[in-house]
Scaffold this motif. Structure first.
Motif, PDB file in Angstrom:
ATOM      1  N   ARG A  32       0.825  -1.198   0.000  1.00 56.94           N
ATOM      2  CA  ARG A  32       0.000   0.000   0.000  1.00 56.94           C
ATOM      3  C   ARG A  32       0.864   1.254   0.000  1.00 56.94           C
ATOM      4  O   ARG A  32       2.036   1.224   0.331  1.00 56.94           O
ATOM      5  CB  ARG A  32      -0.972   0.005   1.171  1.00 56.94           C
ATOM      6  N   PHE A  33       0.270   2.356  -0.378  1.00 57.75           N
ATOM      7  CA  PHE A  33       0.939   3.650  -0.369  1.00 57.75           C
ATOM      8  C   PHE A  33       1.113   4.111   1.070  1.00 57.75           C
ATOM      9  O   PHE A  33       0.212   3.976   1.886  1.00 57.75           O
ATOM     10  CB  PHE A  33       0.090   4.671  -1.145  1.00 57.75           C
ATOM     11  N   VAL A  34       2.282   4.645   1.407  1.00 55.53           N
ATOM     12  CA  VAL A  34       2.532   5.201   2.733  1.00 55.53           C
ATOM     13  C   VAL A  34       2.881   6.677   2.553  1.00 55.53           C
ATOM     14  O   VAL A  34       3.822   7.028   1.850  1.00 55.53           O
ATOM     15  CB  VAL A  34       3.687   4.475   3.449  1.00 55.53           C
ATOM     16  N   CYS A  35       2.102   7.550   3.198  1.00 57.05           N
ATOM     17  CA  CYS A  35       2.326   8.984   3.110  1.00 57.05           C
ATOM     18  C   CYS A  35       3.672   9.325   3.754  1.00 57.05           C
ATOM     19  O   CYS A  35       3.908   8.972   4.917  1.00 57.05           O
ATOM     20  CB  CYS A  35       1.206   9.743   3.818  1.00 57.05           C
ATOM     21  N   PRO A  36       4.578   9.989   3.018  1.00 53.75           N
ATOM     22  CA  PRO A  36       5.874  10.342   3.594  1.00 53.75           C
ATOM     23  C   PRO A  36       5.766  11.400   4.689  1.00 53.75           C
ATOM     24  O   PRO A  36       6.677  11.563   5.490  1.00 53.75           O
ATOM     25  CB  PRO A  36       6.680  10.855   2.399  1.00 53.75           C
ATOM     26  N   HIS A  37       4.640  12.105   4.752  1.00 53.05           N
ATOM     27  CA  HIS A  37       4.463  13.158   5.751  1.00 53.05           C
ATOM     28  C   HIS A  37       3.930  12.610   7.084  1.00 53.05           C
ATOM     29  O   HIS A  37       4.507  12.848   8.137  1.00 53.05           O
ATOM     30  CB  HIS A  37       3.521  14.241   5.222  1.00 53.05           C
TER      31      HIS A  37
END
Length: 66
Positions: free
Chosen positions: A34-39
């Motif tokens: 899954r996509f992980v938000c870098p923020h």
């Protein structure tokens, strides 16, 4: 990062005979878990922005990094 697969051009064309199949494979390679938000570190499924040909991903985070 996932290992590269070696295939002939014929195998490639059979496996990725539609843009959707190719896109799904690239999503899995890019965002394996899954996509992980870098923020904020939130996880979400990648999604396609219909008004663009590119793919996108987002979590609803307001950081604007997706």
């Amino acid at each position: 990062m996932a290992q590269r697969e070696i295939m002939t051009m014929v195998e490639f064309m059979e496996r990725f005979n539609t843009e959707e199949k190719c896109r799904e494979y690239l999503y899995k390679m890019r965002w394996l878990e899954r996509f992980v938000c870098p923020h904020c570190g939130a996880k979400a499924e990648p999604f396609r922005i219909r008004s663009r040909s590119e793919s996108g991903a987002g979590t609803g985070c307001s950081a604007g990094t997706a």
